[in-house]
Design a protein around this motif. Structure first.
Motif, PDB file in Angstrom:
ATOM      1  N   LEU A   1       0.917  -1.325   0.060  1.00 36.42           N
ATOM      2  CA  LEU A   1       0.094  -0.043  -0.154  1.00 36.42           C
ATOM      3  C   LEU A   1       0.987   1.191   0.055  1.00 36.42           C
ATOM      4  N   ALA A   2       1.989   1.121   0.774  1.00 35.52           N
ATOM      5  CA  ALA A   2       2.781   2.432   0.669  1.00 35.52           C
ATOM      6  C   ALA A   2       3.487   2.605  -0.390  1.00 35.52           C
ATOM      7  N   ARG A   3       3.784   1.519  -1.399  1.00 36.79           N
ATOM      8  CA  ARG A   3       4.295   1.838  -2.599  1.00 36.79           C
ATOM      9  C   ARG A   3       3.275   2.228  -3.614  1.00 36.79           C
ATOM     10  N   GLY A   4       2.042   2.488  -3.381  1.00 35.14           N
ATOM     11  CA  GLY A   4       0.847   2.694  -4.188  1.00 35.14           C
ATOM     12  C   GLY A   4       0.484   1.617  -4.920  1.00 35.14           C
ATOM     13  N   ARG A   5       0.665   0.434  -4.453  1.00 33.19           N
ATOM     14  CA  ARG A   5      -0.055  -0.800  -5.220  1.00 33.19           C
ATOM     15  C   ARG A   5      -1.427  -0.942  -5.018  1.00 33.19           C
ATOM     16  N   SER A   6      -2.105  -1.383  -5.725  1.00 33.60           N
ATOM     17  CA  SER A   6      -3.531  -1.679  -5.481  1.00 33.60           C
ATOM     18  C   SER A   6      -3.680  -3.123  -4.840  1.00 33.60           C
TER      19      SER A   6
ATOM     20  N   THR B   1      12.823   1.223   1.993  1.00 33.07           N
ATOM     21  CA  THR B   1      13.577   2.097   1.323  1.00 33.07           C
ATOM     22  C   THR B   1      12.820   3.238   0.826  1.00 33.07           C
ATOM     23  N   ALA B   2      13.232   4.296   1.136  1.00 30.21           N
ATOM     24  CA  ALA B   2      12.798   5.560   0.429  1.00 30.21           C
ATOM     25  C   ALA B   2      12.909   5.761  -0.753  1.00 30.21           C
ATOM     26  N   GLU B   3      11.638   5.944  -1.730  1.00 30.47           N
ATOM     27  CA  GLU B   3      11.762   6.043  -2.942  1.00 30.47           C
ATOM     28  C   GLU B   3      12.284   7.070  -3.532  1.00 30.47           C
ATOM     29  N   PRO B   4      13.261   7.229  -4.376  1.00 32.92           N
ATOM     30  CA  PRO B   4      14.061   8.333  -4.782  1.00 32.92           C
ATOM     31  C   PRO B   4      13.088   9.398  -5.625  1.00 32.92           C
TER      32      PRO B   4
ATOM     33  N   ALA C   1       2.838   7.581   2.351  1.00 34.32           N
ATOM     34  CA  ALA C   1       4.298   7.016   2.371  1.00 34.32           C
ATOM     35  C   ALA C   1       5.228   7.969   1.902  1.00 34.32           C
ATOM     36  N   LEU C   2       5.364   8.681   1.010  1.00 34.03           N
ATOM     37  CA  LEU C   2       6.194   9.467   0.272  1.00 34.03           C
ATOM     38  C   LEU C   2       6.317  10.683   1.087  1.00 34.03           C
TER      39      LEU C   2
END
Length: 161
Positions: A22-27, A75-78, A145-146
């Protein structure tokens, strides 16, 4: 009884995988496929997790997970450094608290349409859009998350229940 899987007695073994997705924006469908779990099973697990956390939405559950440090290893997304306006930060903080656009509008004394505009601009600035994702839910989780990953929201220590 082995409770090594539990984080403060709240999380199940599969909860962190769902929260990270979810934090990665996945459905939910994408997360279910990635972890090899039927969609309905994962959807029900996420609903039960939200109930255990007292989370109003999946985005609120992601915020709670960051506040409790459960996603600190993700890991934080760039992303390029961006500035959000004071109003955008207010809207983002209220989103993280689990408020709907209507509730945010009431809290800030603005229209629901204006709240939606702020949300869409936040999603654009934080680059949450992904082809095929459900904008309203996935983008909101991803934005929260971001925001934690890049310092727009500061994880305050929240007591585990």
């Amino acid at each position: 009884m082995n409770r090594a899987w539990a984080v403060h007695g709240v999380l199940r073994p599969y909860d962190l995988m769902a929260l990270a997705g979810l934090a990665r924006g996945r459905s939910v469908q994408e997360i279910a496929a990635a972890i090899g779990t039927p969609y309905e099973t994962l959807r029900n697990r996420i609903l039960r997790l939200r109930q255990r956390l007292g989370a109003a939405s999946c985005a609120h559950a992601v915020a709670i997970a960051y506040r409790r440090g459960w996603l600190s290893g993700l890991t934080a997304e760039p992303r390029p450094s961006v500035l959000l306006s004071a109003r955008q930060r207010q809207v983002l903080a209220l989103m993280a608290d689990g408020l709907t656009n209507r509730q945010i509008a009431t809290a800030l004394g603005i229209s629901e349409d204006t709240t939606g505009t702020h949300a869409r601009r936040i999603y654009a600035v934080l680059e949450t859009s992904r082809p095929g994702a459900t904008p309203a839910k996935a983008a909101r989780c991803h934005a929260i998350a971001l925001a934690y990953q890049h310092g727009h929201l500061i994880p305050t220590k929240e007591q585990s229940r």
